[in-house]
Motif scaffolding. Structure first.
Motif, PDB file in Angstrom:
ATOM      1  N   LEU A 141       0.849  -1.053  -0.072  1.00 21.31           N
ATOM      2  CA  LEU A 141      -0.115  -0.430  -0.401  1.00 21.31           C
ATOM      3  C   LEU A 141       0.491   1.135  -0.309  1.00 21.31           C
ATOM      4  O   LEU A 141       1.646   1.397   1.304  1.00 21.31           O
ATOM      5  CB  LEU A 141      -1.497  -0.163   1.570  1.00 21.31           C
ATOM      6  N   ALA A 142       0.940   1.882  -1.156  1.00 23.98           N
ATOM      7  CA  ALA A 142       1.948   3.224  -1.120  1.00 23.98           C
ATOM      8  C   ALA A 142       1.137   4.073  -1.023  1.00 23.98           C
ATOM      9  O   ALA A 142       0.026   4.471  -1.528  1.00 23.98           O
ATOM     10  CB  ALA A 142       2.331   3.355  -2.845  1.00 23.98           C
ATOM     11  N   VAL A 143       1.070   5.283   0.291  1.00 23.43           N
ATOM     12  CA  VAL A 143       1.000   5.529   1.173  1.00 23.43           C
ATOM     13  C   VAL A 143       1.328   7.596   0.708  1.00 23.43           C
ATOM     14  O   VAL A 143       2.436   6.949   0.865  1.00 23.43           O
ATOM     15  CB  VAL A 143      -0.091   6.060   2.358  1.00 23.43           C
ATOM     16  N   HIS A 144       0.428   8.184   0.253  1.00 18.80           N
ATOM     17  CA  HIS A 144       1.068   9.715   0.167  1.00 18.80           C
ATOM     18  C   HIS A 144       0.249  10.865   0.549  1.00 18.80           C
ATOM     19  O   HIS A 144      -1.144  10.637   0.245  1.00 18.80           O
ATOM     20  CB  HIS A 144       0.820  10.075  -1.652  1.00 18.80           C
TER      21      HIS A 144
ATOM     22  N   ALA B 284      -0.938  13.975  -6.025  1.00 20.03           N
ATOM     23  CA  ALA B 284      -1.527  12.634  -7.757  1.00 20.03           C
ATOM     24  C   ALA B 284      -0.783  12.452  -7.870  1.00 20.03           C
ATOM     25  O   ALA B 284      -0.601  11.203  -8.594  1.00 20.03           O
ATOM     26  CB  ALA B 284      -2.616  12.581  -7.383  1.00 20.03           C
ATOM     27  N   ALA B 285       0.466  13.260  -8.800  1.00 16.34           N
ATOM     28  CA  ALA B 285       1.205  13.146  -9.669  1.00 16.34           C
ATOM     29  C   ALA B 285       2.327  12.441  -9.560  1.00 16.34           C
ATOM     30  O   ALA B 285       2.843  11.739  -9.543  1.00 16.34           O
ATOM     31  CB  ALA B 285       1.241  14.388 -10.320  1.00 16.34           C
ATOM     32  N   THR B 286       3.010  12.860  -7.440  1.00 15.99           N
ATOM     33  CA  THR B 286       3.845  12.376  -7.117  1.00 15.99           C
ATOM     34  C   THR B 286       3.904  11.181  -7.154  1.00 15.99           C
ATOM     35  O   THR B 286       4.552  10.319  -7.026  1.00 15.99           O
ATOM     36  CB  THR B 286       4.576  13.279  -5.739  1.00 15.99           C
ATOM     37  N   LEU B 287       2.314  10.586  -6.651  1.00 14.43           N
ATOM     38  CA  LEU B 287       2.287   9.157  -5.949  1.00 14.43           C
ATOM     39  C   LEU B 287       2.387   8.188  -7.300  1.00 14.43           C
ATOM     40  O   LEU B 287       2.601   7.266  -7.236  1.00 14.43           O
ATOM     41  CB  LEU B 287       1.054   9.233  -5.200  1.00 14.43           C
ATOM     42  N   GLU B 288       2.038   8.845  -8.333  1.00 15.95           N
ATOM     43  CA  GLU B 288       2.043   7.805 -10.024  1.00 15.95           C
ATOM     44  C   GLU B 288       3.440   8.130 -10.093  1.00 15.95           C
ATOM     45  O   GLU B 288       3.006   6.451 -10.814  1.00 15.95           O
ATOM     46  CB  GLU B 288       0.437   8.696 -10.819  1.00 15.95           C
ATOM     47  N   GLU B 289       3.744   8.999 -10.416  1.00 14.69           N
ATOM     48  CA  GLU B 289       5.238   8.604 -10.529  1.00 14.69           C
ATOM     49  C   GLU B 289       5.863   7.583 -10.007  1.00 14.69           C
ATOM     50  O   GLU B 289       6.556   7.265 -10.383  1.00 14.69           O
ATOM     51  CB  GLU B 289       5.910   9.718 -10.916  1.00 14.69           C
ATOM     52  N   ASN B 290       5.803   7.947  -8.743  1.00 11.96           N
ATOM     53  CA  ASN B 290       6.632   6.759  -7.929  1.00 11.96           C
ATOM     54  C   ASN B 290       6.237   5.422  -8.408  1.00 11.96           C
ATOM     55  O   ASN B 290       6.930   4.357  -8.333  1.00 11.96           O
ATOM     56  CB  ASN B 290       6.959   7.501  -6.662  1.00 11.96           C
TER      57      ASN B 290
ATOM     58  N   PRO C  43       8.033  -5.151 -12.070  1.00 12.89           N
ATOM     59  CA  PRO C  43       6.059  -4.956 -13.164  1.00 12.89           C
ATOM     60  C   PRO C  43       5.602  -5.581 -12.701  1.00 12.89           C
ATOM     61  O   PRO C  43       4.214  -5.575 -12.874  1.00 12.89           O
ATOM     62  CB  PRO C  43       6.193  -5.764 -15.165  1.00 12.89           C
ATOM     63  N   ASP C  44       5.256  -7.117 -12.106  1.00  7.20           N
ATOM     64  CA  ASP C  44       4.191  -8.081 -11.457  1.00  7.20           C
ATOM     65  C   ASP C  44       3.702  -7.651 -10.060  1.00  7.20           C
ATOM     66  O   ASP C  44       3.625  -8.043  -9.382  1.00  7.20           O
ATOM     67  CB  ASP C  44       4.824  -9.213 -11.303  1.00  7.20           C
ATOM     68  N   ALA C  45       4.315  -6.799  -9.694  1.00  5.93           N
ATOM     69  CA  ALA C  45       4.195  -5.852  -7.892  1.00  5.93           C
ATOM     70  C   ALA C  45       2.945  -5.587  -7.303  1.00  5.93           C
ATOM     71  O   ALA C  45       2.158  -5.276  -8.894  1.00  5.93           O
ATOM     72  CB  ALA C  45       5.337  -4.547  -8.358  1.00  5.93           C
ATOM     73  N   ASP C  46       2.268  -5.974  -6.522  1.00  5.36           N
ATOM     74  CA  ASP C  46       1.272  -6.233  -6.522  1.00  5.36           C
ATOM     75  C   ASP C  46       0.373  -4.377  -5.480  1.00  5.36           C
ATOM     76  O   ASP C  46       1.168  -4.582  -4.084  1.00  5.36           O
ATOM     77  CB  ASP C  46       0.196  -7.101  -5.620  1.00  5.36           C
ATOM     78  N   VAL C  47       0.380  -3.612  -6.096  1.00  5.03           N
ATOM     79  CA  VAL C  47       0.566  -2.362  -5.221  1.00  5.03           C
ATOM     80  C   VAL C  47      -0.547  -1.126  -5.704  1.00  5.03           C
ATOM     81  O   VAL C  47      -1.094  -1.392  -6.573  1.00  5.03           O
ATOM     82  CB  VAL C  47       1.786  -1.430  -5.967  1.00  5.03           C
ATOM     83  N   VAL C  48      -1.044  -0.383  -4.301  1.00  2.00           N
ATOM     84  CA  VAL C  48      -2.677  -0.192  -4.394  1.00  2.00           C
ATOM     85  C   VAL C  48      -2.227   1.369  -3.753  1.00  2.00           C
ATOM     86  O   VAL C  48      -0.399   1.197  -2.696  1.00  2.00           O
ATOM     87  CB  VAL C  48      -3.139  -1.010  -2.916  1.00  2.00           C
ATOM     88  N   SER C  49      -1.869   1.955  -3.819  1.00  7.14           N
ATOM     89  CA  SER C  49      -2.091   3.270  -4.695  1.00  7.14           C
ATOM     90  C   SER C  49      -2.883   4.009  -3.655  1.00  7.14           C
ATOM     91  O   SER C  49      -3.982   3.955  -3.885  1.00  7.14           O
ATOM     92  CB  SER C  49      -1.567   4.953  -5.709  1.00  7.14           C
ATOM     93  N   LEU C  50      -2.646   5.166  -2.356  1.00  3.72           N
ATOM     94  CA  LEU C  50      -3.378   5.669  -1.977  1.00  3.72           C
ATOM     95  C   LEU C  50      -3.255   7.057  -1.253  1.00  3.72           C
ATOM     96  O   LEU C  50      -2.205   6.833  -1.032  1.00  3.72           O
ATOM     97  CB  LEU C  50      -3.731   4.856  -0.567  1.00  3.72           C
ATOM     98  N   LEU C  51      -3.709   7.898  -2.034  1.00  2.00           N
ATOM     99  CA  LEU C  51      -4.022   9.452  -1.723  1.00  2.00           C
ATOM    100  C   LEU C  51      -4.475  10.055  -0.843  1.00  2.00           C
ATOM    101  O   LEU C  51      -5.572   9.871  -0.345  1.00  2.00           O
ATOM    102  CB  LEU C  51      -3.809  10.498  -2.738  1.00  2.00           C
TER     103      LEU C  51
END
Length: 172
Positions: A39-42, A71-77, A86-94
């Protein structure tokens, strides 16, 4: 990528820095070994509140502009992570709010919270920044700090970020 963001997983604080990207990559490798998600949290705050009331209005970004920048910072990271994993199971959360409070809230049920750590250039200053110190002090889960790679290091230059190292753990 459609996990419930409230359950388990590995939470990573993302702020656009090289250290945060290293933490994101490290966590993606660990998530693969642990069969869970990242869970990538920004966290972001409207910058208008941080400006002097007498600052020119034209120079103040709107909250929508601040949110779009965050949102752009999170999306870019996350995009940088997916280029190398490429197979990482990642969920973005802003989320809007103070970084430490947002990270602690989302790390309550996490396996761990990972944060990037910038190099310490002044030994008279604390080794961790204020957000990391608050998280280490108050988190309900283990907190891992991942160092920023040195200048000129390849993207997976740290031993625990190399795919062959993670693969050797899977074979063990």
């Amino acid at each position: 990528m459609a996990q419930d963001v409230a359950s388990g997983g590995l939470v990573v604080g993302v702020d656009g820095s090289a250290a945060a990207l290293a933490a994101l990559r490290w966590s993606a490798a660990k998530a693969r070994l642990l069969h869970t998600h990242v869970l990538a949290v920004h966290a972001w705050l409207p910058s208008g509140y941080l400006r002097a009331p007498y600052a020119r209005v034209l120079e103040r970004p709107t909250p929508d502009q601040d949110r779009a920048r965050a949102a752009a910072t999170l999306e870019e990271n996350v995009a940088q992570l997916l280029r190398t994993h490429p197979d990482a199971d990642v969920v973005s959360l802003l989320r809007e709010g103070p970084a430490a409070a947002v990270l602690l809230r989302h790390a309550q049920d996490a396996l761990f919270l990972a944060l990037g750590r910038k190099p310490r250039t002044d030994v008279t200053q604390p080794a961790l920044g204020p957000v990391a110190r608050a998280c280490v002090r108050l988190a309900a889960c283990p907190v891992v700090t991942v160092p920023e790679p040195p200048p000129g290091a390849e993207e997976s230059g740290l031993p625990w970020l190399r795919d062959d190292w993670a693969g050797s753990l899977e074979r063990a």
